[in-house]
Motif scaffolding. Structure first.
Motif, PDB file in Angstrom:
ATOM      1  N   GLY A  15      17.916   8.056  50.907  1.00 56.26           N
ATOM      2  CA  GLY A  15      18.797   9.210  50.786  1.00 56.26           C
ATOM      3  C   GLY A  15      18.085  10.432  50.239  1.00 56.26           C
ATOM      4  O   GLY A  15      18.700  11.443  49.933  1.00 56.26           O
ATOM      5  N   LEU A  16      16.755  10.345  50.124  1.00 56.82           N
ATOM      6  CA  LEU A  16      15.960  11.425  49.541  1.00 56.82           C
ATOM      7  C   LEU A  16      14.910  11.968  50.506  1.00 56.82           C
ATOM      8  O   LEU A  16      14.147  12.844  50.144  1.00 56.82           O
ATOM      9  N   ALA A  17      14.853  11.423  51.688  1.00 50.74           N
ATOM     10  CA  ALA A  17      13.796  11.782  52.640  1.00 50.74           C
ATOM     11  C   ALA A  17      12.422  11.558  52.010  1.00 50.74           C
ATOM     12  O   ALA A  17      11.542  12.409  52.071  1.00 50.74           O
ATOM     13  N   LEU A  18      12.253  10.390  51.366  1.00 54.97           N
ATOM     14  CA  LEU A  18      10.969  10.064  50.748  1.00 54.97           C
ATOM     15  C   LEU A  18       9.878  10.007  51.803  1.00 54.97           C
ATOM     16  O   LEU A  18      10.056   9.433  52.870  1.00 54.97           O
ATOM     17  N   ARG A  19       8.753  10.584  51.479  1.00 57.27           N
ATOM     18  CA  ARG A  19       7.622  10.584  52.407  1.00 57.27           C
ATOM     19  C   ARG A  19       7.027   9.171  52.498  1.00 57.27           C
ATOM     20  O   ARG A  19       7.052   8.423  51.528  1.00 57.27           O
ATOM     21  N   PRO A  20       6.434   8.858  53.648  1.00 60.40           N
ATOM     22  CA  PRO A  20       5.786   7.540  53.771  1.00 60.40           C
ATOM     23  C   PRO A  20       4.529   7.471  52.901  1.00 60.40           C
ATOM     24  O   PRO A  20       3.885   8.487  52.640  1.00 60.40           O
ATOM     25  N   LEU A  21       4.215   6.275  52.480  1.00 64.61           N
ATOM     26  CA  LEU A  21       2.996   6.056  51.702  1.00 64.61           C
ATOM     27  C   LEU A  21       1.771   6.282  52.587  1.00 64.61           C
ATOM     28  O   LEU A  21       1.837   6.095  53.801  1.00 64.61           O
ATOM     29  N   ARG A  43       6.893   4.365  46.154  1.00 67.14           N
ATOM     30  CA  ARG A  43       7.379   5.385  47.092  1.00 67.14           C
ATOM     31  C   ARG A  43       7.932   6.583  46.335  1.00 67.14           C
ATOM     32  O   ARG A  43       7.669   7.740  46.690  1.00 67.14           O
ATOM     33  N   ALA A  44       8.706   6.329  45.275  1.00 68.75           N
ATOM     34  CA  ALA A  44       9.314   7.424  44.510  1.00 68.75           C
ATOM     35  C   ALA A  44       8.249   8.266  43.816  1.00 68.75           C
ATOM     36  O   ALA A  44       8.289   9.501  43.855  1.00 68.75           O
ATOM     37  N   VAL A  45       7.289   7.612  43.179  1.00 71.57           N
ATOM     38  CA  VAL A  45       6.241   8.345  42.462  1.00 71.57           C
ATOM     39  C   VAL A  45       5.352   9.095  43.451  1.00 71.57           C
ATOM     40  O   VAL A  45       4.969  10.244  43.206  1.00 71.57           O
ATOM     41  N   HIS A  46       5.028   8.471  44.566  1.00 71.52           N
ATOM     42  CA  HIS A  46       4.228   9.134  45.598  1.00 71.52           C
ATOM     43  C   HIS A  46       4.930  10.397  46.092  1.00 71.52           C
ATOM     44  O   HIS A  46       4.301  11.452  46.269  1.00 71.52           O
ATOM     45  N   ASP A 182      16.412  15.217  40.798  1.00 70.67           N
ATOM     46  CA  ASP A 182      16.722  14.103  41.692  1.00 70.67           C
ATOM     47  C   ASP A 182      16.389  12.738  41.085  1.00 70.67           C
ATOM     48  O   ASP A 182      16.375  11.725  41.794  1.00 70.67           O
ATOM     49  N   ALA A 183      16.131  12.715  39.792  1.00 71.80           N
ATOM     50  CA  ALA A 183      15.717  11.460  39.154  1.00 71.80           C
ATOM     51  C   ALA A 183      16.746  10.350  39.310  1.00 71.80           C
ATOM     52  O   ALA A 183      16.379   9.201  39.557  1.00 71.80           O
ATOM     53  N   ASP A 184      18.023  10.665  39.196  1.00 68.62           N
ATOM     54  CA  ASP A 184      19.045   9.625  39.317  1.00 68.62           C
ATOM     55  C   ASP A 184      19.021   8.981  40.698  1.00 68.62           C
ATOM     56  O   ASP A 184      19.197   7.758  40.833  1.00 68.62           O
ATOM     57  N   LEU A 185      18.788   9.783  41.720  1.00 63.28           N
ATOM     58  CA  LEU A 185      18.709   9.242  43.078  1.00 63.28           C
ATOM     59  C   LEU A 185      17.482   8.350  43.235  1.00 63.28           C
ATOM     60  O   LEU A 185      17.548   7.284  43.865  1.00 63.28           O
ATOM     61  N   ARG A 186      16.347   8.776  42.655  1.00 68.22           N
ATOM     62  CA  ARG A 186      15.136   7.947  42.737  1.00 68.22           C
ATOM     63  C   ARG A 186      15.311   6.648  41.955  1.00 68.22           C
ATOM     64  O   ARG A 186      14.889   5.579  42.404  1.00 68.22           O
TER      65      ARG A 186
END
Length: 199
Positions: A15-21, A43-46, A182-186
């Motif tokens: 739900g955050l559009a996290l980038r791929p590793l 993934r979140a930290v990256h 956005d920390a809560d979402l991560r």
């Protein structure tokens, strides 16, 4: 279904559009059968590291650093928790040296493996901008603010830009606040994955 969890943690947008590793980091995590929660955390930290490095490059172009190294470091900084899975749910630092050694054993160059060891020791002599950015991403992803770490980053920004320290601090503070929003979402994304497959 549980066998799909580590892979899903690598591809789910959260739900955050996290980038791929980075490809190399993703392959290592797959080969090591990394726990789903660890993959989600990386993934979140990256993703936060991507945001921070984009910001530095845009606003402080004279800060010299290896962006690819930062992103690989953020994507693998806790890889030692494969060896020390108890540190996925509790405190501990055994994963730091273990992760460094694990990466070296897997053929990762020292300049990339080092982040597993340095991500929690930003005051150590010889720590570079890349190490500071990985450490900062590892705090900001969950909205944790660490004054001495942010001060070290501010000093690097000031030295490269010629800005007054207070100007660089306010600029850093602004971007950290924005990312931390956005920390809560991560955190929810990470918590949605189990510590171990089958748990």
């Amino acid at each position: 279904m549980t066998a799909e969890l580590p892979h899903r943690a690598m591809t789910d947008s959260g739900g955050l559009a996290l980038r791929p590793l980075p490809t190399g980091a993703a392959l290592l995590l797959e080969q090591l059968a990394a726990p789903p929660r660890l993959v989600a955390h990386l993934r979140a930290v990256h993703d936060v590291a991507c945001q921070l490095t984009d910001w530095v490059q845009q606003h402080y172009p004279d800060v010299t650093f290896d962006r690819d190294a930062v992103l690989f470091g953020a994507a693998t900084h806790d890889i030692g928790k494969v060896v020390h899975p108890n540190e996925l749910s509790g405190p501990g630092s055994a994963h730091e040296q273990a992760g460094y050694e694990l990466l070296l054993d897997r053929g990762v160059e020292e300049n990339l493996a080092r982040f597993a060891r340095t991500h929690a020791s930003w005051t150590t002599a010889g720590v570079g901008v890349e190490d500071l950015l990985v450490s900062l991403a590892d705090k900001v992803w969950k909205a944790k603010r660490v004054a001495d770490l942010e001060q070290l980053v501010t000093e690097r920004l000031t030295a490269a830009s010629g800005q007054q320290p207070w100007e660089a601090f306010l600029a850093l503070d602004d971007v950290v606040d924005r990312i931390a929003a956005d920390a809560d979402l991560r955190l929810a994304f990470q918590a949605s994955y189990p510590i171990a497959v089958g748990s």
